[in-house]
Design a protein around this motif. Structure first.
Motif, mmCIF file in Angstrom:
data_model
loop_
_atom_site.group_PDB
_atom_site.id
_atom_site.type_symbol
_atom_site.label_atom_id
_atom_site.label_comp_id
_atom_site.label_asym_id
_atom_site.label_seq_id
_atom_site.Cartn_x
_atom_site.Cartn_y
_atom_site.Cartn_z
ATOM 1 N N PRO A 282 0.817 -1.221 0.000
ATOM 2 C CA PRO A 282 0.000 0.000 0.000
ATOM 3 C C PRO A 282 0.850 1.270 0.000
ATOM 4 O O PRO A 282 0.466 2.276 -0.601
ATOM 5 C CB PRO A 282 -0.820 -0.116 1.283
ATOM 6 N N SER A 285 1.777 1.982 -3.496
ATOM 7 C CA SER A 285 0.633 2.532 -4.239
ATOM 8 C C SER A 285 0.357 3.975 -3.843
ATOM 9 O O SER A 285 0.086 4.840 -4.690
ATOM 10 C CB SER A 285 -0.613 1.679 -3.979
ATOM 11 N N ILE A 286 0.422 4.230 -2.524
ATOM 12 C CA ILE A 286 0.161 5.593 -2.037
ATOM 13 C C ILE A 286 1.199 6.561 -2.589
ATOM 14 O O ILE A 286 0.877 7.641 -3.094
ATOM 15 C CB ILE A 286 0.163 5.604 -0.498
ATOM 16 N N LYS A 287 2.504 6.138 -2.497
ATOM 17 C CA LYS A 287 3.561 7.023 -2.979
ATOM 18 C C LYS A 287 3.457 7.258 -4.482
ATOM 19 O O LYS A 287 3.591 8.384 -4.981
ATOM 20 C CB LYS A 287 4.934 6.422 -2.648
ATOM 21 N N SER A 289 0.755 6.992 -6.380
ATOM 22 C CA SER A 289 -0.427 7.810 -6.694
ATOM 23 C C SER A 289 -0.177 9.269 -6.331
ATOM 24 O O SER A 289 -0.576 10.191 -7.069
ATOM 25 C CB SER A 289 -1.644 7.296 -5.924
ATOM 26 N N ALA A 290 0.472 9.519 -5.211
ATOM 27 C CA ALA A 290 0.764 10.900 -4.807
ATOM 28 C C ALA A 290 1.687 11.580 -5.810
ATOM 29 O O ALA A 290 1.510 12.765 -6.155
ATOM 30 C CB ALA A 290 1.388 10.913 -3.415
ATOM 31 N N ILE A 310 -5.379 5.966 -2.984
ATOM 32 C CA ILE A 310 -4.719 6.351 -1.732
ATOM 33 C C ILE A 310 -5.610 6.027 -0.540
ATOM 34 O O ILE A 310 -5.161 5.481 0.481
ATOM 35 C CB ILE A 310 -4.360 7.850 -1.750
ATOM 36 N N ASN A 311 -6.900 6.327 -0.637
ATOM 37 C CA ASN A 311 -7.839 6.063 0.460
ATOM 38 C C ASN A 311 -7.959 4.564 0.738
ATOM 39 O O ASN A 311 -7.955 4.118 1.886
ATOM 40 C CB ASN A 311 -9.203 6.648 0.111
ATOM 41 N N GLU A 313 -5.746 2.170 0.051
ATOM 42 C CA GLU A 313 -4.526 1.636 0.631
ATOM 43 C C GLU A 313 -4.329 2.110 2.072
ATOM 44 O O GLU A 313 -3.757 1.393 2.910
ATOM 45 C CB GLU A 313 -3.311 2.017 -0.222
ATOM 46 N N CYS A 314 -4.793 3.290 2.395
ATOM 47 C CA CYS A 314 -4.746 3.748 3.787
ATOM 48 C C CYS A 314 -5.627 2.874 4.673
ATOM 49 O O CYS A 314 -5.259 2.544 5.809
ATOM 50 C CB CYS A 314 -5.191 5.211 3.873
#
Length: 524
Positions: A282, A285-287, A289-290, A310-311, A313-314
């Motif tokens: 996650p 994926s978050i990094k 996507s950001a 992002i949501n 994976e959080c």
């Protein structure tokens, strides 16, 4: 000539007490030559002075009255050698009448060696008897047919009988008759000159207690060396065997504990690898996507899509952290428990509502079938919800699209066996992949999931079912599974209607007082 070659000393004496004959053996025995001995009295030659009066008194009494108290009798007395030393002899006096006079024939044998051997044997027997009577081990002698002849005090103390009682016992009282045939074979081995190995035998004491013994046997022989019976040494090994069994059990326990520690280390390594993987995925994926969002200024639809990733994976990270924290709190007895009255239907309904989006995504049919007369429970709402939610989540994960899920609950009357009183039995069934019988226990262990690799099973930490089982058992219930591979699984758990709330612990475990709570989502 015959008397000269005899093995016994021969001395002839006339009625006046003087020596008339002295053979070669007499010369060797007493040290006087024939020439030196003849015409001397026995007092001068072989009789110690202290015996002279008694000797000649007996001779004179015979000559006077014919009393033969000393005649033709085997007499043991002490003789004297020429050099002055005294030694034991065996003597026989035979009177012979010639006309009106008597001559006396003395046949004398040196019994020094024989008496030494007899004394040695007597000392040996006394020593054996002292050892026999004072031995710490039981000892006894038996005939070749097994009849007890004698037993020592240690054996009598061992079995609790007196010597008289031992002799009067019926067969099968002191020990099982099964030993008779075996012991007869051992006796025969000894008689053939073979060695009999030590063997074990159970005796039954007078008070009924059985004792385990080790027996070593040998032949009992007479003075001539002929076998006349069996000598047995009996050692009570009851306590030794108990200690050996305890030691073996302790070694087995240590071995098992060591294996469990090794398995725990392996599982922890696997857990760290799994958690690392779950955290990296996650975060990557978050990094990613950001970073993409930073380059998109006008494409609103693309921005929303990456924000959704992002949501998601959080949420995944949150679930992982929650499971790890819950496990840590339970093992350290720091979990917060809030006891309140609640309706099971509300708890189940909330869990189903929370999983609606997942059910719709996989096109799964769910049915909730709760008995209408379920009582109000006293329990921890959030923990109970966590159990139902985790079980429902597992069913969703492992059930193919188009499958079915059933949640059922019913009352279980108190049976008095477990002391828990009335209970509810809750089950979550599905038509998923199922579980093999060999995996029934392991799926409730920490860090375990069905399947061998990350590629052939849904992702997760393998903590959900372990946490559920810990919660259920803490509140006094049980959890188990029934499954058929390829057809589906049913997870069951029971909860007491009125559980005995654990007493408050000083600092170790918090109960009744609400503390900061984490929100619960569907657990991997």
């Amino acid at each position: 000539m015959i008397l000269d070659t005899a093995h016994d000393a021969y001395i002839g004496m006339d009625y006046t007490g003087r020596v008339t004959a002295w053979n070669a053996q007499a010369e060797q025995t007493f040290g006087w030559s024939t020439e030196e001995a003849v015409k001397h009295t026995l007092i001068d030659l072989i009789l110690p002075t202290r015996y002279a009066g008694e000797h000649f008194s007996g001779i004179n009494e015979f000559l006077r009255s014919g009393e033969r108290s000393l005649m033709n009798q085997q007499l043991e007395l002490v003789a004297c050698h020429r050099d002055g030393r005294e030694f034991p002899v065996e003597m026989k006096i035979s009177p012979l009448q010639l006309e009106n006079r008597y001559i006396f024939n003395y046949f004398i044998r040196d019994i020094t060696e024989r008496q030494a051997a007899e004394n040695a044997l007597k000392r040996s027997e006394e020593q054996f008897r002292a050892v026999y009577n004072n031995a710490a081990n039981g000892m006894g002698t038996r005939t070749f047919d097994g009849t007890i002849k004698d037993v020592n005090p240690a054996f009598l103390e061992m079995v609790g009988y007196t010597a008289e009682e031992i002799n009067d016992l019926e067969p099968g009282v002191l020990y099982d008759p099964k030993y008779v045939e075996f012991e007869m074979a051992q006796f025969e081995k000894l008689l053939r000159g073979e060695e009999a190995e030590p063997y074990e035998k159970v005796y039954r004491r007078k008070d009924g207690v059985e004792i385990l013994t080790e027996i070593r046997i040998s032949l009992e022989r007479d003075d001539a060396g002929n076998p006349i019976g069996i000598v047995a040494v009996v050692t009570d090994i009851t306590e030794r065997r108990r200690l050996e069994e305890e030691r073996a059990e302790a070694n087995e326990t240590l071995l098992k504990a060591n294996q469990e520690l090794q398995e725990l280390d392996r599982l922890k390594d696997e857990f760290i690898s799994t958690v690392s993987h779950e955290l990296r995925t996650p975060l990557t994926s978050i990094k990613g996507s950001a970073e993409i969002l930073l380059t998109y200024d006008e494409d609103r639809e693309t921005q929303v899509e990456f924000l959704r990733i992002i949501n998601k994976e959080c949420d995944r990270l949150t679930r992982l952290v929650i499971d790890v924290l819950d496990l840590s709190r339970m093992e350290s007895r720091q979990m917060n428990w809030i006891w309140e009255e609640l309706d099971l239907a509300e708890v189940v309904g909330a869990a189903v509502d929370g999983a609606q989006s997942l059910l719709i995504q996989k096109d799964l049919f769910i049915k909730v079938d709760l008995d209408s007369d379920l009582p109000i429970l006293r329990n921890d709402r959030d923990r109970l919800a966590q159990v139902v939610t985790n079980l429902l989540s597992n069913s969703i994960k492992f059930t193919p699209a188009g499958g079915r899920i059933l949640i059922n609950a019913k009352r279980i009357p108190a049976d008095g066996l477990d002391g828990a009183g009335e209970k509810l039995e809750v089950s979550v069934s599905d038509t998923g992949v199922g579980i093999h019988l060999a995996d029934y226990d392991s799926i409730f262990q920490k860090f375990r999931q069905v399947g061998e690799t990350l590629s052939d099973k849904p992702t997760g930490t393998g903590l959900g079912l372990a946490i559920c089982k810990e919660i259920v058992e803490y509140i006094g219930g049980n959890m188990w599974v029934d499954s058929t591979p390829g057809k589906g699984s049913t997870f069951y758990f029971t909860i007491p209607v009125h559980p005995e709330e654990p007493l408050e612990h000083s600092g170790d475990e918090l109960m009744e007082e609400p503390g900061p709570q984490l929100n619960y989502a569907v657990s991997d």
